[in-house]
Enzyme design. Structure first.
Site, short mmCIF file in Angstrom:
data_model
loop_
_atom_site.label_atom_id
_atom_site.label_comp_id
_atom_site.label_asym_id
_atom_site.label_seq_id
_atom_site.Cartn_x
_atom_site.Cartn_y
_atom_site.Cartn_z
N SER A 23 32.04 -10.24 2.57
CA SER A 23 30.92 -10.05 1.79
C SER A 23 30.15 -11.34 1.26
CB SER A 23 31.41 -9.06 0.54
OG SER A 23 32.03 -9.85 0.08
N ASN A 110 39.91 -7.29 -8.03
CA ASN A 110 39.10 -5.99 -8.48
C ASN A 110 38.71 -6.21 -9.82
OD1 ASN A 110 40.16 -5.17 -5.95
ND2 ASN A 110 41.63 -3.78 -6.99
N THR A 155 -8.16 15.90 -16.00
CA THR A 155 -6.88 16.75 -15.66
C THR A 155 -7.27 16.92 -14.13
OG1 THR A 155 -7.82 18.67 -16.53
CG2 THR A 155 -6.50 17.48 -18.10
N HIS A 156 -5.87 17.39 -13.35
CA HIS A 156 -6.21 17.80 -12.07
C HIS A 156 -7.29 16.72 -11.41
CE1 HIS A 156 -4.56 21.62 -13.68
NE2 HIS A 156 -5.38 21.43 -14.70
N SER A 277 -9.46 -7.28 5.81
CA SER A 277 -9.45 -6.18 7.15
C SER A 277 -9.51 -7.34 8.20
CB SER A 277 -10.11 -5.07 7.18
OG SER A 277 -10.16 -4.74 8.62
N LYS A 283 -14.26 -5.19 4.12
CA LYS A 283 -13.24 -4.46 3.25
C LYS A 283 -12.76 -5.59 2.34
CE LYS A 283 -11.22 -0.86 4.68
NZ LYS A 283 -10.80 0.26 4.24
N ASN A 285 -9.15 -4.96 0.19
CA ASN A 285 -8.32 -3.62 -0.08
C ASN A 285 -7.38 -3.86 -1.09
OD1 ASN A 285 -9.25 -2.36 2.32
ND2 ASN A 285 -7.89 -3.42 3.42
N GLU A 290 -0.90 -0.89 -3.33
CA GLU A 290 -0.06 -0.04 -2.52
C GLU A 290 1.26 -0.39 -2.15
OE1 GLU A 290 -2.72 0.37 1.12
OE2 GLU A 290 -4.75 0.93 -0.31
N TYR A 317 40.16 1.28 -7.45
CA TYR A 317 39.16 0.36 -6.51
C TYR A 317 39.18 1.11 -5.16
CZ TYR A 317 36.95 -3.48 -3.94
OH TYR A 317 35.85 -3.83 -3.17
N GLN A 322 31.93 -1.90 -2.50
CA GLN A 322 31.30 -3.30 -2.06
C GLN A 322 29.79 -3.09 -1.75
OE1 GLN A 322 33.31 -6.41 0.19
NE2 GLN A 322 32.15 -6.02 2.04
N LYS A 325 26.49 -3.73 -3.79
CA LYS A 325 25.72 -5.04 -3.83
C LYS A 325 24.14 -5.19 -3.38
CE LYS A 325 30.11 -7.07 -5.26
NZ LYS A 325 30.64 -5.71 -4.96
#
Ligand code: ARG
Length: 461
Positions: A23, A110, A155-156, A277, A283, A285, A290, A317, A322, A325
């Site tokens: 690990s 542990n 609304t909507h 773009s 463009k 963006n 996003e 344990y 493990q 993580k």
């Protein structure tokens, strides 16, 4: 391959097994917490007479040396060790010899990993809280500046009633404020120390668990050694809180993407927070918004993964744990990155107040207020609703707003209308008369802002 446990084996571990089991590639992230925990453990062992003063001093000096060398870059955490615990212990023995071999007295990996993960998570929780607070400070500033910036409330995703930008942003302020409350709650529930629980059944050495707990800034020591090494509830709770934070950021991003669209143009994202773009030169963006919306799925994924990992694990344990993580570290880093970037984007965004206001004017957002006008002149609300419905239809046919109708036109639909209808349905009146607690009217909004400013002065704990 460097392991802490070769004694009872007659064969080398298969290399693929070793790699699969190791690990260190990810638990190296909490080297600081591992060392901090060991220093507390050794301090307690000495106080209990289990280690001599000289052993304690040698070990602590050695551990501080390791910490210092990792931080200044002269000691590299290499993958020849199985995990960060082995790396630190092996290094300590290299540095100070036999005394280093006593570090692990009365301890198991542990309870060690349970502690390291908790210390790391606790520190990350405080960082996330600080980032949300910084975002709230930006939001309250926008609110202060925009108590009279009128815009449509939806609304909507249909224009509904007029609100202000301060009010709309204030809704997000509440969400992030609740997120902080959740973090605080989790912090207090998780702040118990598992160190001294051993592999699962405590130890025969006379450890003072309350003392190590105190040294490490916990409120108390945990009360069941099996639970202590098998508990990842706090991590699940934190991932759940992080998921909710991401959900809030994602909703906010979604609105910014809509507001930034060519159709709405309520906001303009700053050039430094937008992208272009490769093919369409015109463009600009909202990629950042996003991406934050997109990364929300990744954080939800971490929560669901850990819940699923934990659901079939018998006490105490098991190595499945493990798996907590990588997903947790990824979620922590993702949320911190998103919070900081979002703050930068919203801090530099331009609100096009004129466009917001004309959008509110042109969307019949004052229709409810026109009905209320009639009600105030004795018309029952249901009839008033129908009359204003006819007004709206009349306006749609002519492509005008309610405010553009002449008094004769109003009267032709209902004789109750008088000259004061224009004042009654002006955007300003519609907003400023909404004075119930939590509504957008400036007078009440200012009181709320005041209360939020006071809240921001409070301490985390
Ligand atoms: N790398 C392990 C983990 O992250 C540390 C604990 C190892 N304990 C053990 N019994 N193998 O959970």
């Amino acid at each position: 391959m460097a392991q802490l446990w070769g004694g009872r084996f007659t064969k080398e571990t298969d290399q693929l097994v070793y790699n699969f089991n190791a690990s260190i590639s990810f638990d190296r992230k909490f080297y600081r917490q591992d060392i901090e925990g060991s220093i507390a453990h050794v301090t307690m062992l000495n106080r209990q007479g289990i280690l001599t003063d000289s052993e304690k001093t040698q070990i602590i000096d050695g551990l501080n040396g390791i910490l210092c060398d990792i931080e200044n870059g002269s000691l590299e955490i290499t993958e020849e060790y199985e995990d960060i615990h082995s790396f630190v212990e092996a290094n300590l023995i290299d540095r100070i010899g036999d005394a280093g071999k006593k570090l692990h007295t009365g301890r198991s990996r542990n309870d060690q990993v349970a502690l390291d993960m908790k210390l790391y998570t606790r520190a990350e929780l405080l960082l996330v809280d600080g980032l949300i607070k910084e975002l709230l400070e930006v939001l309250i500033h926008i609110m202060q500046e925009n108590t009279e910036t009128y815009m449509p409330g939806f609304t909507h995703l249909q224009k509904a009633q007029p609100v202000t930008l301060a009010h709309h942003i204030g809704a997000y302020f509440e969400m992030f404020k609740r997120d902080r409350l959740r973090l605080k709650d989790i912090y207090h529930r998780m702040n118990t120390c598992p160190l001294g629980s051993g592999a699962l059944a405590g130890t025969t050495y006379p450890l003072d668990r309350e003392y190590t707990s105190e040294l490490l800034g916990f409120d108390s020591a945990t009360l069941n050694s099996m639970d202590s090494v098998a508990d990842r509830d706090y991590l699940i709770e934190f991932l759940s809180a992080l998921s909710t934070i991401m959900m809030h950021l994602s909703r906010f991003c979604e609105e910014i993407i809509i507001w930034n669209s060519n159709e709405y143009r309520f906001v303009e994202i700053d050039d430094s927070y937008s992208t272009g773009s490769s093919i369409m030169p015109q463009k600009k963006n909202p990629d950042l918004a996003e991406l934050i919306r997109g990364k929300t799925g990744r954080v939800y994924g971490a929560l669901i993964s850990l819940l699923t990992t934990m659901k079939g694990i018998p006490l105490a344990y098991n190595k499945d744990m493990q798996e907590d993580k990588e997903l947790a570290f990824d979620a922590f880093d993702t949320v911190k990155g998103c919070l900081a970037l979002f703050r930068g984007m919203i801090e530099t965004i331009t609100f096009r107040k004129d466009i917001m206001e004309s959008s509110a004017k042109n969307g019949f957002t004052n229709a409810t207020d026109a009905a209320d006008y009639l009600v105030n002149h004795g018309v029952p609300f249901r009839d008033a609703h129908a009359i204003v419905g006819r007004l709206v239809l009349y306006c749609i046919d002519r492509d005008i707003a309610l405010d553009d109708m002449t008094l004769e036109e109003f009267k032709s639909i209902s004789p109750v209308f008088e000259e004061d209808i224009y004042e009654a349905i002006s955007l300003k009146t519609c907003v400023e008369r909404r004075l119930t607690l939590g509504a957008p009217g400036k007078a009440v909004m200012e009181k709320v802002i005041e209360a939020e400013l006071e809240y921001l002065q409070q301490d985390f704990r």
